[in-house]
Design a protein around this motif. Structure first.
Motif, PDB file in Angstrom:
ATOM      1  N   VAL A 168      40.794  44.799  43.573  1.00 20.06           N
ATOM      2  CA  VAL A 168      40.858  43.656  44.483  1.00 20.06           C
ATOM      3  C   VAL A 168      41.682  44.025  45.716  1.00 20.06           C
ATOM      4  N   PRO A 169      41.085  43.936  46.912  1.00 22.20           N
ATOM      5  CA  PRO A 169      41.851  44.211  48.135  1.00 22.20           C
ATOM      6  C   PRO A 169      42.672  42.978  48.529  1.00 22.20           C
ATOM      7  N   VAL A 170      43.902  43.229  48.967  1.00 21.15           N
ATOM      8  CA  VAL A 170      44.798  42.164  49.394  1.00 21.15           C
ATOM      9  C   VAL A 170      45.412  42.581  50.728  1.00 21.15           C
ATOM     10  N   ASP A 213      54.528  43.648  43.725  1.00 13.43           N
ATOM     11  CA  ASP A 213      54.583  42.370  42.992  1.00 13.43           C
ATOM     12  C   ASP A 213      53.869  41.266  43.760  1.00 13.43           C
ATOM     13  N   GLU A 214      54.106  41.220  45.066  1.00 12.25           N
ATOM     14  CA  GLU A 214      53.451  40.223  45.905  1.00 12.25           C
ATOM     15  C   GLU A 214      51.935  40.460  45.903  1.00 12.25           C
ATOM     16  N   ALA A 215      51.546  41.702  45.994  1.00 14.40           N
ATOM     17  CA  ALA A 215      50.117  42.035  45.994  1.00 14.40           C
ATOM     18  C   ALA A 215      49.448  41.610  44.687  1.00 14.40           C
ATOM     19  N   VAL A 216      50.100  41.841  43.561  1.00 18.39           N
ATOM     20  CA  VAL A 216      49.533  41.463  42.261  1.00 18.39           C
ATOM     21  C   VAL A 216      49.399  39.951  42.162  1.00 18.39           C
ATOM     22  N   ARG A 217      50.422  39.203  42.549  1.00 21.85           N
ATOM     23  CA  ARG A 217      50.368  37.734  42.495  1.00 21.85           C
ATOM     24  C   ARG A 217      49.227  37.199  43.352  1.00 21.85           C
ATOM     25  N   ILE A 218      49.094  37.725  44.574  1.00 21.51           N
ATOM     26  CA  ILE A 218      48.033  37.260  45.465  1.00 21.51           C
ATOM     27  C   ILE A 218      46.661  37.649  44.923  1.00 21.51           C
ATOM     28  N   ALA A 219      46.530  38.851  44.383  1.00 22.30           N
ATOM     29  CA  ALA A 219      45.241  39.299  43.832  1.00 22.30           C
ATOM     30  C   ALA A 219      44.814  38.438  42.651  1.00 22.30           C
ATOM     31  N   ILE A 220      45.750  38.101  41.779  1.00 25.17           N
ATOM     32  CA  ILE A 220      45.426  37.244  40.628  1.00 25.17           C
ATOM     33  C   ILE A 220      45.001  35.867  41.114  1.00 25.17           C
ATOM     34  N   SER A 221      45.716  35.324  42.086  1.00 25.61           N
ATOM     35  CA  SER A 221      45.382  34.010  42.634  1.00 25.61           C
ATOM     36  C   SER A 221      44.009  34.042  43.309  1.00 25.61           C
ATOM     37  N   LYS A 222      43.768  35.056  44.117  1.00 24.35           N
ATOM     38  CA  LYS A 222      42.497  35.201  44.827  1.00 24.35           C
ATOM     39  C   LYS A 222      41.334  35.325  43.839  1.00 24.35           C
ATOM     40  N   THR A 223      41.508  36.125  42.801  1.00 23.74           N
ATOM     41  CA  THR A 223      40.467  36.319  41.797  1.00 23.74           C
ATOM     42  C   THR A 223      40.226  35.027  41.022  1.00 23.74           C
ATOM     43  N   GLN A 265      28.790  38.322  39.999  1.00 22.84           N
ATOM     44  CA  GLN A 265      28.167  37.330  40.870  1.00 22.84           C
ATOM     45  C   GLN A 265      29.200  36.520  41.638  1.00 22.84           C
ATOM     46  N   ARG A 266      30.380  36.366  41.088  1.00 18.70           N
ATOM     47  CA  ARG A 266      31.405  35.550  41.732  1.00 18.70           C
ATOM     48  C   ARG A 266      32.420  36.368  42.516  1.00 18.70           C
ATOM     49  N   LEU A 267      32.550  37.636  42.198  1.00 17.72           N
ATOM     50  CA  LEU A 267      33.490  38.513  42.906  1.00 17.72           C
ATOM     51  C   LEU A 267      32.701  39.392  43.874  1.00 17.72           C
ATOM     52  N   HIS A 268      32.389  38.846  45.039  1.00 13.56           N
ATOM     53  CA  HIS A 268      31.590  39.562  46.032  1.00 13.56           C
ATOM     54  C   HIS A 268      32.383  40.720  46.620  1.00 13.56           C
ATOM     55  N   GLU A 326      40.629  31.991  42.093  1.00 12.63           N
ATOM     56  CA  GLU A 326      39.896  31.064  42.953  1.00 12.63           C
ATOM     57  C   GLU A 326      38.407  31.397  42.998  1.00 12.63           C
ATOM     58  N   MET A 327      38.086  32.679  43.016  1.00 17.59           N
ATOM     59  CA  MET A 327      36.678  33.081  43.061  1.00 17.59           C
ATOM     60  C   MET A 327      35.960  32.785  41.745  1.00 17.59           C
ATOM     61  N   LEU A 328      36.666  32.909  40.627  1.00 18.66           N
ATOM     62  CA  LEU A 328      36.039  32.708  39.318  1.00 18.66           C
ATOM     63  C   LEU A 328      35.966  31.232  38.918  1.00 18.66           C
ATOM     64  N   ASN A 329      36.934  30.430  39.317  1.00 20.58           N
ATOM     65  CA  ASN A 329      36.961  29.026  38.903  1.00 20.58           C
ATOM     66  C   ASN A 329      36.096  28.188  39.808  1.00 20.58           C
ATOM     67  N   PRO A 330      35.521  27.118  39.358  1.00 20.61           N
ATOM     68  CA  PRO A 330      35.572  26.565  38.010  1.00 20.61           C
ATOM     69  C   PRO A 330      34.503  27.137  37.087  1.00 20.61           C
ATOM     70  N   ASP A 331      33.564  27.921  37.628  1.00 20.06           N
ATOM     71  CA  ASP A 331      32.441  28.402  36.811  1.00 20.06           C
ATOM     72  C   ASP A 331      32.871  29.278  35.647  1.00 20.06           C
ATOM     73  N   LEU A 332      33.805  30.192  35.883  1.00 22.23           N
ATOM     74  CA  LEU A 332      34.221  31.127  34.836  1.00 22.23           C
ATOM     75  C   LEU A 332      35.708  30.951  34.522  1.00 22.23           C
ATOM     76  N   ASN A 333      36.128  29.735  34.253  1.00 22.72           N
ATOM     77  CA  ASN A 333      37.539  29.507  33.959  1.00 22.72           C
ATOM     78  C   ASN A 333      37.968  30.082  32.611  1.00 22.72           C
ATOM     79  N   TYR A 334      37.042  30.586  31.822  1.00 22.45           N
ATOM     80  CA  TYR A 334      37.353  31.196  30.530  1.00 22.45           C
ATOM     81  C   TYR A 334      37.619  32.695  30.640  1.00 22.45           C
ATOM     82  N   VAL A 335      37.524  33.267  31.837  1.00 15.88           N
ATOM     83  CA  VAL A 335      37.826  34.681  32.037  1.00 15.88           C
ATOM     84  C   VAL A 335      39.330  34.831  32.183  1.00 15.88           C
TER      85      VAL A 335
END
Length: 177
Positions: free
Chosen positions: A11-13, A20-30, A95-98, A32-41
């Motif tokens: 994931v590019p940030v 640490d900041e990069a990891v937090r932002i990457a997790i948040s960004k990912t 499909q959700r992580l373009h 957002e892209m997955l939810n709500p369709d894949l909230n179980y990932v």
């Protein structure tokens, strides 16, 4: 068979100063892209190692931009093979992580607590119930001239009398006999 599939995402940030900041932002960004369709990932920090085997941080920061390794885990249910589970997971997540590359890390069969046998038994029961219902339909109008029960669950092919043909076509078929 049910499987747990783990894929790695790069994931590019942008505009970050620390890993640490990069990891937090990457997790948040990912997320957002997955939810709500894949909230179980499940999203977790990935692990990286150098060619020498030395443990590295999950993000590489250069010029206030970072590339973060994340591990995405999801369960895939009712598949025949592990390869099928991997394809399903990669497709659903991809499909959700373009424009984010994915790499398959692992596919592990999930332990079933006898549920698989219960599921198979209920499927057999459902099939036999459906066959009985087809048998009741067959009693009203037989699939063929002899009234024999078919091995394909009571379904007739298109040329048989009493099948899925329209009434006027059934008459034409009877005339041919």
């Amino acid at each position: 068979m049910d499987c747990r599939v783990v894929v790695e995402a790069a994931v590019p940030v942008y505009d970050v100063e620390t890993t640490d900041e990069a990891v937090r932002i990457a997790i948040s960004k990912t997320g957002e892209m997955l939810n709500p369709d894949l909230n179980y990932v499940e999203i977790a920090m990935g692990s990286r190692t150098s060619p020498d085997g030395e443990e590295l941080p999950p993000a590489f920061v250069a010029a206030d931009e970072a590339l973060v390794a994340l591990e995405l885990e999801m369960s895939v249910f009712n598949v025949e093979r592990e390869e099928h589970a991997a394809r399903i997971a990669r497709k659903e997540i991809g499909q959700r992580l373009h424009n984010i590359p994915l790499k398959l890390l692992s596919v592990d069969p999930l332990e079933s607590d006898g549920d698989e046998n219960d599921t198979a038994e209920s499927e057999r029961t459902d099939r036999s119930d459906a066959d009985e219902a087809d048998g009741a339909d067959e009693a009203d109008g037989a699939d063929d001239a002899t009234g024999d029960r078919r091995s394909d669950g009571g379904r007739a092919d298109e040329t048989a009398v009493g099948g899925d043909l329209l009434p006027e076509f059934e008459e034409m078929v009877e005339d041919e006999r």
